[in-house]
Design an enzyme around this catalytic site. Structure first.
Site, short mmCIF file in Angstrom:
data_model
loop_
_atom_site.label_atom_id
_atom_site.label_comp_id
_atom_site.label_asym_id
_atom_site.label_seq_id
_atom_site.Cartn_x
_atom_site.Cartn_y
_atom_site.Cartn_z
N LEU A 172 -22.19 -23.96 31.83
CA LEU A 172 -21.63 -23.59 33.12
C LEU A 172 -20.63 -24.65 33.59
O LEU A 172 -20.97 -25.82 33.70
CB LEU A 172 -22.73 -23.43 34.17
CG LEU A 172 -23.88 -22.48 33.81
CD1 LEU A 172 -24.81 -22.29 35.00
CD2 LEU A 172 -23.34 -21.12 33.34
N ARG A 205 -16.40 -33.03 45.19
CA ARG A 205 -16.56 -34.46 45.46
C ARG A 205 -15.72 -35.35 44.55
O ARG A 205 -15.56 -36.54 44.80
CB ARG A 205 -18.05 -34.85 45.39
CG ARG A 205 -18.78 -34.51 46.69
CD ARG A 205 -20.18 -35.06 46.66
NE ARG A 205 -21.05 -34.25 45.82
CZ ARG A 205 -22.16 -34.70 45.25
NH1 ARG A 205 -22.49 -35.98 45.37
NH2 ARG A 205 -22.91 -33.91 44.53
N ASN A 246 7.79 -58.48 3.90
CA ASN A 246 7.70 -59.36 5.07
C ASN A 246 8.77 -58.97 6.07
O ASN A 246 9.95 -58.97 5.76
CB ASN A 246 7.88 -60.82 4.61
CG ASN A 246 7.49 -61.78 5.71
OD1 ASN A 246 7.85 -61.58 6.88
ND2 ASN A 246 6.77 -62.83 5.37
N ALA A 286 10.53 -61.77 12.57
CA ALA A 286 10.39 -61.66 14.02
C ALA A 286 11.59 -60.92 14.60
O ALA A 286 12.72 -61.11 14.18
CB ALA A 286 10.29 -63.04 14.64
N SER A 343 14.83 -62.27 10.46
CA SER A 343 14.55 -62.10 11.88
C SER A 343 15.69 -61.39 12.60
O SER A 343 16.85 -61.50 12.21
CB SER A 343 14.36 -63.48 12.53
OG SER A 343 13.23 -64.08 11.95
C1 UD1 Z 1 -29.00 -26.91 40.23
C2 UD1 Z 1 -30.40 -26.30 40.12
C3 UD1 Z 1 -31.43 -27.35 40.53
C4 UD1 Z 1 -31.29 -28.61 39.71
C5 UD1 Z 1 -29.85 -29.12 39.78
C6 UD1 Z 1 -29.66 -30.24 38.80
C7 UD1 Z 1 -30.09 -23.93 40.61
C8 UD1 Z 1 -30.30 -22.87 41.59
N1 UD1 Z 1 -30.49 -25.16 40.97
O1 UD1 Z 1 -28.77 -27.15 41.61
O2 UD1 Z 1 -32.73 -26.85 40.39
O3 UD1 Z 1 -32.19 -29.59 40.12
O4 UD1 Z 1 -28.92 -28.09 39.45
O5 UD1 Z 1 -28.39 -30.82 38.96
O6 UD1 Z 1 -29.62 -23.68 39.52
N2 UD1 Z 1 -22.05 -23.20 38.72
C9 UD1 Z 1 -21.25 -22.16 38.32
N3 UD1 Z 1 -21.14 -21.06 39.12
C10 UD1 Z 1 -21.81 -20.96 40.30
C11 UD1 Z 1 -22.64 -22.04 40.70
C12 UD1 Z 1 -22.75 -23.14 39.88
O7 UD1 Z 1 -20.62 -22.23 37.26
O8 UD1 Z 1 -21.68 -19.92 40.98
C13 UD1 Z 1 -22.19 -24.37 37.84
C14 UD1 Z 1 -21.57 -25.61 38.44
O9 UD1 Z 1 -20.27 -25.81 37.95
C15 UD1 Z 1 -22.51 -26.71 37.94
C16 UD1 Z 1 -23.84 -26.01 37.71
O10 UD1 Z 1 -23.55 -24.64 37.66
O11 UD1 Z 1 -22.08 -27.21 36.68
C17 UD1 Z 1 -24.86 -26.34 38.78
O12 UD1 Z 1 -24.45 -25.85 40.02
P1 UD1 Z 1 -24.77 -26.58 41.38
O13 UD1 Z 1 -24.26 -25.77 42.48
O14 UD1 Z 1 -24.31 -28.00 41.32
O15 UD1 Z 1 -26.36 -26.54 41.39
P2 UD1 Z 1 -27.31 -27.44 42.23
O16 UD1 Z 1 -27.34 -26.97 43.62
O17 UD1 Z 1 -26.98 -28.87 42.02
#
Ligand code: UD1
Ligand code: CA
Length: 460
Positions: free
Chosen positions: A17, A24, A367, A370, A395
């Site tokens: 994903l 951030r 060689n 320089a 050189s």
């Molecule tokens: C998620 C987990 C949580 C875990 C944490 C660890 C869920 C509901 N919760 O929370 O249990 O402890 O990760 O870091 O899964 N992403 C998508 N599409 C979306 C939403 C997210 O691609 O619609 C991807 C984001 O890019 C990211 C990952 O999924 O790489 C996690 O998403 P994020 O929203 O950060 O999940 P957390 O709330 O941190």
């Protein structure tokens, strides 16, 4: 520990994903393309997945992330059109990972240090225990916003509760969800389709599939990993810490492999840097991508090296720059303030000081003096310079490419060589030497007199 099922009998797909914006990071670049060890972080994850035996991987991206698709190619990408949560993010991967796989691994693209061994342990537990879902747990110092893993008394995973939705008792659980999962591939999308969004965030939580699988009478399990492996990157500061962790690992590996790093903290590697045995690396050396050093190579302080292969016993630096497509054969030497690009230096060739060698081949034991410059670019096209074995370039010579200097030829210092020089010939292009006796002294006397005349006016 249980052994992993063999790759031929057990088909594995991975869904990574990466659709998150990573706000951030405050970046126009998608988060998963920020680099660690000079490689986009998502490629670290994809490598672990491949090493763990996945036959297919698919990366989920947001609609405006063509740059991610380019970076991960030939790995396929699919698009999640709206960010509705981690379960929703898995849906577009159905066409790639939806059938024919016993286990589907689901990972996040911003967790670059997850190891192949951990993924293998998850696949093994999933398959051997016939679990519906295996989650990857860890115990962070501050569980904070992480999902909590709810276990039965016998240690089976019963549910994953998001921090926002947790009861006070659940919040006290120290075992947290890293996000990575291994799921029975025959039921994954069926589980995903049943996930709703009635929760504190109004999102489709991937984590809900654990409870759904349990309701269907399936068991679920947990593999626990070291928190260092599960470091997630959400900010530039976390990116910098991740880079430090990565560099420490590469430095340790280089030293364990028999290289001396005089001041390890000041040597920076890329993900693919290869370092031989009895290599000595002095302080303040940077390796860009694509560098391989054979045994007994010496890299002196303050050198910058990328895309270069360096053979046994070659010596580079101090203050040298090797650019891509450089190859140094055995015992070649590149000294201070020398830049080499797309060039082959054959065995024992020496370019010891202040030179630019680009698009060139320098013969065995040749060689290069320089200040020698290969004039490889006319503003439109690049051309090659060939220097034969044992040739000597005096050189401050400009070698205007395309040009060939024959074996054993000598080029006199200060020459501009725009035509080929035959084997064993002596070539030099030099203005005739003129020296006028006493002329310097006379010049000084005249100038002193001129200055004396001007001086009184200035005082007034
Ligand atoms: C998620 C987990 C949580 C875990 C944490 C660890 C869920 C509901 N919760 O929370 O249990 O402890 O990760 O870091 O899964 N992403 C998508 N599409 C979306 C939403 C997210 O691609 O619609 C991807 C984001 O890019 C990211 C990952 O999924 O790489 C996690 O998403 P994020 O929203 O950060 O999940 P957390 O709330 O941190
Ligand atoms: Ca997160």
């Amino acid at each position: 520990m249980t052994t992993a099922p063999s790759a031929d009998s057990h088909r594995i797909a991975a869904i990574v994903l990466g659709a998150g914006k990573g706000n951030r990071m405050r970046s126009r670049l998608p988060k998963v393309l920020h680099r660690i060890g000079n490689r986009p972080m998502i490629l670290h994850t994809l490598e672990a997945v491949r090493a763990a035996g996945a036959q297919t991987s698919v990366v989920v991206v947001a609609p405006d992330m063509d740059s991610v698709a380019d970076a991960v190619a030939p790995t396929v990408t699919v698009v999640q059109h709206e960010q509705l949560g981690t379960a929703d993010a898995v849906k577009p991967a159905r066409e790639v990972a939806g059938c024919g796989f016993e286990t589907v691994l689901i990972l996040y693209g911003d967790t670059p240090f997850i190891s192949a061994e951990t993924l293998e342990a998850m696949v093994a537990l999933r398959a051997n225990g016939e679990h519906g879902v295996v989650a990857l747990g860890f115990r962070p110092k501050r569980p904070g916003a992480y999902g909590r893993l709810v276990l039965s008394e016998s240690g089976e995973l019963k549910a994953i509760v998001e921090a926002k939705d947790a009861t006070a008792a659940q919040s006290n659980i120290g075992l947290c969800n890293s996000g990575a999962m291994a799921v029975d591939g025959t039921i994954l999308f069926e589980l995903i389709d049943q996930v709703g969004n009635e929760n504190a965030s109004g999102e489709y939580y991937l984590t809900d599939i654990v409870e759904i699988a349990c309701r269907q009478g399936r068991t679920c399990g947990v593999v626990e990993a070291d928190p260092d492996e599960l470091l997630g990157i959400n900010s530039r500061a976390e990116l910098a810490s991740a880079e430090q962790i990565f560099q420490q690992k590469k430095r340790s590996a280089a030293m364990e492999g028999g290289a001396t790093l005089v001041d390890p903290e000041t040597v920076w590697f890329s993900h693919d840097t290869v370092i031989g045995q009895d290599v000595i690396i002095e302080p303040q050396v940077i390796f860009g991508p694509g560098v391989a050093l054979a045994d007994n190579v010496e890299i002196k302080a303050f050198s910058h090296i990328e895309g270069a292969t360096v053979a046994n016993g070659a010596v580079v630096g101090p203050f040298a720059r090797l650019r891509p497509a450089t190859s140094l054969q055995e015992g070649a030497r590149v000294g201070n303030f020398v830049e080499v690009k797309a060039a082959l230096l054959k065995s024992g060739a020496k370019v010891a000081h202040l030179a630019y060698i680009g698009d060139a081949e320098i013969g065995t034991e040749a060689n290069i003096g320089a200040g020698t410059i290969t004039c490889n670019y006319d503003g439109f096209l690049k051309s090659r310079t060939i220097v034969g074995d044992g040739a000597f370039i005096g050189s401050n010579t400009a070698l205007v490419a395309p040009v060939t200097i024959g074996k054993g030829a000598i080029v006199g210092a200060g020459s501009t060589i725009a035509a080929d020089v035959a084997e064993d010939a002596l070539a030099l292009t030099r203005a005739e030497h003129t020296a006028i006796p006493r002329a310097a002294a006379k010049f000084r006397d005249r100038k002193k007199a001129e200055k004396a005349k001007q001086a009184p006016e200035k005082k007034g």
